[in-house]
Design a protein around this motif. Structure first.
Motif, PDB file in Angstrom:
ATOM      1  N   MET A 142       0.826  -1.207   0.000  1.00 31.41           N
ATOM      2  CA  MET A 142       0.000   0.000   0.000  1.00 31.41           C
ATOM      3  C   MET A 142       0.859   1.255   0.000  1.00 31.41           C
ATOM      4  SD  MET A 142      -3.142  -0.856   2.593  1.00 31.41           S
ATOM      5  CE  MET A 142      -4.434  -2.034   2.158  1.00 31.41           C
ATOM      6  N   GLN A 143       1.957   1.229   0.755  1.00 30.03           N
ATOM      7  CA  GLN A 143       2.847   2.383   0.769  1.00 30.03           C
ATOM      8  C   GLN A 143       3.432   2.641  -0.617  1.00 30.03           C
ATOM      9  OE1 GLN A 143       5.675   2.706   4.083  1.00 30.03           O
ATOM     10  NE2 GLN A 143       4.474   1.195   5.204  1.00 30.03           N
ATOM     11  N   GLN A 144       3.765   1.566  -1.338  1.00 30.98           N
ATOM     12  CA  GLN A 144       4.280   1.760  -2.685  1.00 30.98           C
ATOM     13  C   GLN A 144       3.205   2.312  -3.612  1.00 30.98           C
ATOM     14  OE1 GLN A 144       6.632   2.692  -4.344  1.00 30.98           O
ATOM     15  NE2 GLN A 144       7.938   0.909  -4.712  1.00 30.98           N
ATOM     16  N   ARG A 145       1.959   1.919  -3.391  1.00 31.90           N
ATOM     17  CA  ARG A 145       0.865   2.468  -4.195  1.00 31.90           C
ATOM     18  C   ARG A 145       0.681   3.961  -3.924  1.00 31.90           C
ATOM     19  NH1 ARG A 145      -3.279  -1.992  -2.413  1.00 31.90           N
ATOM     20  NH2 ARG A 145      -4.910  -0.675  -3.315  1.00 31.90           N
ATOM     21  N   VAL A 146       0.888   4.383  -2.679  1.00 31.06           N
ATOM     22  CA  VAL A 146       0.839   5.820  -2.376  1.00 31.06           C
ATOM     23  C   VAL A 146       1.953   6.541  -3.135  1.00 31.06           C
ATOM     24  CG1 VAL A 146       1.030   7.582  -0.579  1.00 31.06           C
ATOM     25  CG2 VAL A 146      -0.183   5.446  -0.099  1.00 31.06           C
ATOM     26  N   ALA A 147       3.147   5.941  -3.140  1.00 36.90           N
ATOM     27  CA  ALA A 147       4.273   6.553  -3.848  1.00 36.90           C
ATOM     28  C   ALA A 147       3.985   6.654  -5.349  1.00 36.90           C
ATOM     29  CB  ALA A 147       5.545   5.749  -3.599  1.00 36.90           C
ATOM     30  N   ILE A 148       3.343   5.634  -5.906  1.00 34.39           N
ATOM     31  CA  ILE A 148       2.973   5.669  -7.322  1.00 34.39           C
ATOM     32  C   ILE A 148       1.946   6.764  -7.571  1.00 34.39           C
ATOM     33  CG2 ILE A 148       1.815   4.383  -9.168  1.00 34.39           C
ATOM     34  CD1 ILE A 148       3.108   1.838  -7.986  1.00 34.39           C
ATOM     35  N   ALA A 149       0.945   6.856  -6.702  1.00 30.79           N
ATOM     36  CA  ALA A 149      -0.078   7.904  -6.836  1.00 30.79           C
ATOM     37  C   ALA A 149       0.554   9.288  -6.759  1.00 30.79           C
ATOM     38  CB  ALA A 149      -1.139   7.748  -5.756  1.00 30.79           C
ATOM     39  N   ARG A 150       1.502   9.456  -5.853  1.00 31.88           N
ATOM     40  CA  ARG A 150       2.181  10.755  -5.708  1.00 31.88           C
ATOM     41  C   ARG A 150       2.943  11.116  -6.986  1.00 31.88           C
ATOM     42  NH1 ARG A 150       6.200  10.873  -0.879  1.00 31.88           N
ATOM     43  NH2 ARG A 150       7.240   9.412  -2.274  1.00 31.88           N
ATOM     44  N   ALA A 151       3.620  10.119  -7.555  1.00 34.87           N
ATOM     45  CA  ALA A 151       4.351  10.373  -8.810  1.00 34.87           C
ATOM     46  C   ALA A 151       3.391  10.715  -9.936  1.00 34.87           C
ATOM     47  CB  ALA A 151       5.191   9.151  -9.171  1.00 34.87           C
ATOM     48  N   LEU A 152       2.294   9.987 -10.047  1.00 36.29           N
ATOM     49  CA  LEU A 152       1.326  10.231 -11.116  1.00 36.29           C
ATOM     50  C   LEU A 152       0.645  11.585 -10.966  1.00 36.29           C
ATOM     51  CD1 LEU A 152      -0.326   6.698 -11.276  1.00 36.29           C
ATOM     52  CD2 LEU A 152       1.084   7.737 -13.055  1.00 36.29           C
ATOM     53  N   ALA A 153       0.434  12.019  -9.717  1.00 34.08           N
ATOM     54  CA  ALA A 153      -0.260  13.285  -9.474  1.00 34.08           C
ATOM     55  C   ALA A 153       0.491  14.461 -10.085  1.00 34.08           C
ATOM     56  CB  ALA A 153      -0.463  13.502  -7.978  1.00 34.08           C
ATOM     57  N   ILE A 154       1.802  14.345 -10.185  1.00 34.71           N
ATOM     58  CA  ILE A 154       2.602  15.408 -10.794  1.00 34.71           C
ATOM     59  C   ILE A 154       2.374  15.442 -12.302  1.00 34.71           C
ATOM     60  CG2 ILE A 154       4.982  16.241 -11.121  1.00 34.71           C
ATOM     61  CD1 ILE A 154       5.688  14.786  -8.519  1.00 34.71           C
ATOM     62  N   GLN A 155       1.835  14.342 -12.834  1.00 31.54           N
ATOM     63  CA  GLN A 155       1.584  14.173 -14.273  1.00 31.54           C
ATOM     64  C   GLN A 155       2.878  14.333 -15.067  1.00 31.54           C
ATOM     65  OE1 GLN A 155      -1.706  16.936 -14.960  1.00 31.54           O
ATOM     66  NE2 GLN A 155      -3.181  15.390 -14.333  1.00 31.54           N
ATOM     67  N   PRO A 156       3.885  13.527 -14.722  1.00 29.58           N
ATOM     68  CA  PRO A 156       5.173  13.617 -15.418  1.00 29.58           C
ATOM     69  C   PRO A 156       5.081  12.974 -16.802  1.00 29.58           C
ATOM     70  CG  PRO A 156       5.199  11.758 -13.928  1.00 29.58           C
ATOM     71  CD  PRO A 156       3.873  12.460 -13.715  1.00 29.58           C
TER      72      PRO A 156
ATOM     73  N   GLN B 294      -0.671   2.482 -16.403  1.00 33.82           N
ATOM     74  CA  GLN B 294       0.095   2.961 -17.557  1.00 33.82           C
ATOM     75  C   GLN B 294      -0.753   2.973 -18.820  1.00 33.82           C
ATOM     76  OE1 GLN B 294       1.448   1.272 -20.391  1.00 33.82           O
ATOM     77  NE2 GLN B 294       2.834   2.923 -21.042  1.00 33.82           N
ATOM     78  N   LYS B 295      -1.632   1.997 -18.947  1.00 34.12           N
ATOM     79  CA  LYS B 295      -2.524   1.946 -20.107  1.00 34.12           C
ATOM     80  C   LYS B 295      -3.460   3.152 -20.110  1.00 34.12           C
ATOM     81  CE  LYS B 295      -5.859  -1.031 -22.490  1.00 34.12           C
ATOM     82  NZ  LYS B 295      -6.575  -2.344 -22.454  1.00 34.12           N
ATOM     83  N   GLU B 296      -3.929   3.545 -18.932  1.00 29.43           N
ATOM     84  CA  GLU B 296      -4.854   4.682 -18.828  1.00 29.43           C
ATOM     85  C   GLU B 296      -4.130   6.015 -18.971  1.00 29.43           C
ATOM     86  OE1 GLU B 296      -7.949   6.619 -15.551  1.00 29.43           O
ATOM     87  OE2 GLU B 296      -7.707   4.445 -15.689  1.00 29.43           O
ATOM     88  N   GLU B 297      -2.968   6.145 -18.329  1.00 26.39           N
ATOM     89  CA  GLU B 297      -2.269   7.425 -18.284  1.00 26.39           C
ATOM     90  C   GLU B 297      -1.317   7.638 -19.457  1.00 26.39           C
ATOM     91  OE1 GLU B 297      -2.507   9.952 -15.664  1.00 26.39           O
ATOM     92  OE2 GLU B 297      -4.354   8.799 -15.475  1.00 26.39           O
ATOM     93  N   LYS B 298      -0.955   6.548 -20.155  1.00 26.18           N
ATOM     94  CA  LYS B 298      -0.019   6.620 -21.292  1.00 26.18           C
ATOM     95  C   LYS B 298       1.352   7.168 -20.875  1.00 26.18           C
ATOM     96  CE  LYS B 298      -3.385   5.523 -24.162  1.00 26.18           C
ATOM     97  NZ  LYS B 298      -4.179   4.476 -23.632  1.00 26.18           N
ATOM     98  N   THR B 299       1.731   6.939 -19.633  1.00 28.54           N
ATOM     99  CA  THR B 299       3.013   7.417 -19.132  1.00 28.54           C
ATOM    100  C   THR B 299       4.149   6.537 -19.652  1.00 28.54           C
ATOM    101  OG1 THR B 299       1.868   8.108 -17.108  1.00 28.54           O
ATOM    102  CG2 THR B 299       4.265   8.066 -17.037  1.00 28.54           C
ATOM    103  N   THR B 300       5.264   7.155 -19.965  1.00 30.54           N
ATOM    104  CA  THR B 300       6.459   6.416 -20.352  1.00 30.54           C
ATOM    105  C   THR B 300       7.182   5.968 -19.085  1.00 30.54           C
ATOM    106  OG1 THR B 300       6.659   7.821 -22.311  1.00 30.54           O
ATOM    107  CG2 THR B 300       8.604   6.546 -21.677  1.00 30.54           C
TER     108      THR B 300
END
Length: 256
Positions: free
Chosen positions: A137-151, A179-185
């Motif tokens: 769960m902590q790693q999922r928070v870290a992923i959410a935090r990274a995605l929130a920046i929309q890098p 990744q499929k939804e956000e299309k992030t590299t």
């Protein structure tokens, strides 16, 4: 083919006059998942740091959207084994922290944090502290935090290595869905061969002393992949052979 989002051009890196990376060249297309495999000491993490702008190459250059990477920026975010969560801040507040100084209003920060926490399945744990969460769960928070920046790019350095097998499998599936939804590299450094095959569109195998690109594997199989099928086992065999360096040819593609 469109211009790559990342272009690594003849990059070498020295530390204390010792070569760590030698003449690394590769391009990454927008929306790709790239895995970098190699034995300890081959410079995988150093390569990620150069891409992220945390270090500068001794020679060559790294380009992000045709601009030379000179320093770290929010266009390219690093995720590591250490989740980096502040223990006194709630799940939501940890995600909002990444949005401070972005010009978003308080309400906008809250909404964006909640959106990405919902994306990783933590919409019911917004007020929880990190100590109340499992490692996964902590790693999922870290992923959410990274995605929130929309890098534009997320760099992942062994992000699931400390987790048990089942949690790691679950998060791999979560990562593919996001990744499929956000299309992030995504560029992923891993020691886990199965993880590389399961997630990546292309795998770069590095050889050490100094680090070089030894081989590139192109994996065309659709995702999510079946770890038990013959295609998956075929790539496992190829990679096991490469780590034993039984085949000297470079840059051969295996298309399945």
């Amino acid at each position: 083919m469109t211009a790559p989002i990342i272009s690594i051009q003849q990059v070498s890196k020295m530390f204390a006059k010792q070569p760590v990376l030698d003449q690394i060249s590769l391009d990454v297309q927008k929306g790709e998942i790239i895995a970098i495999l190699g034995k300890s000491g081959c410079g995988k993490s150093t390569l990620l740091n150069l891409i992220g702008g945390f270090e500068q190459p001794s020679s060559g250059q790294v380009l992000l959207d045709d601009e030379i990477v000179m320093k770290a920026s929010k266009r390219c975010i690093m995720l590591m084994q250490n989740y980096g969560l502040l223990p006194w801040r709630s799940v939501q507040k940890n995600v909002e922290l990444a949005l401070e100084g972005t010009g978003l209003t308080k309400i906008e920060r809250q909404r964006r944090a909640q959106h990405y926490l919902k994306l990783v399945g933590l919409e019911n744990r917004l007020s929880a502290l990190p100590s109340e969460l499992s490692g996964g769960m902590q790693q999922r928070v870290a992923i959410a935090r990274a995605l929130a920046i929309q890098p534009e790019v997320i760099l992942m350095d062994e992000p699931f290595a400390a987790l048990d097998t089942f949690t790691r499998y679950y998060l791999q599936d979560e990562l593919l869905a996001i990744q499929k939804e956000e299309k992030t590299t995504i560029l992923l450094v891993t020691h886990d061969i199965d993880e590389a095959i399961y997630l990546a569109d292309r795998i770069f195998i590095m050889s050490p002393n100094p680090g070089r690109i030894h081989r590139e594997l192109l994996i065309r199989s659709t995702k999510p992949r079946d770890r038990s099928d013959s295609d998956f086992q075929h790539f496992r065999e190829i990679i096991f052979n490469e780590f034993q360096f039984t085949h000297p040819q470079n840059a051969v593609e295996y298309n399945i």
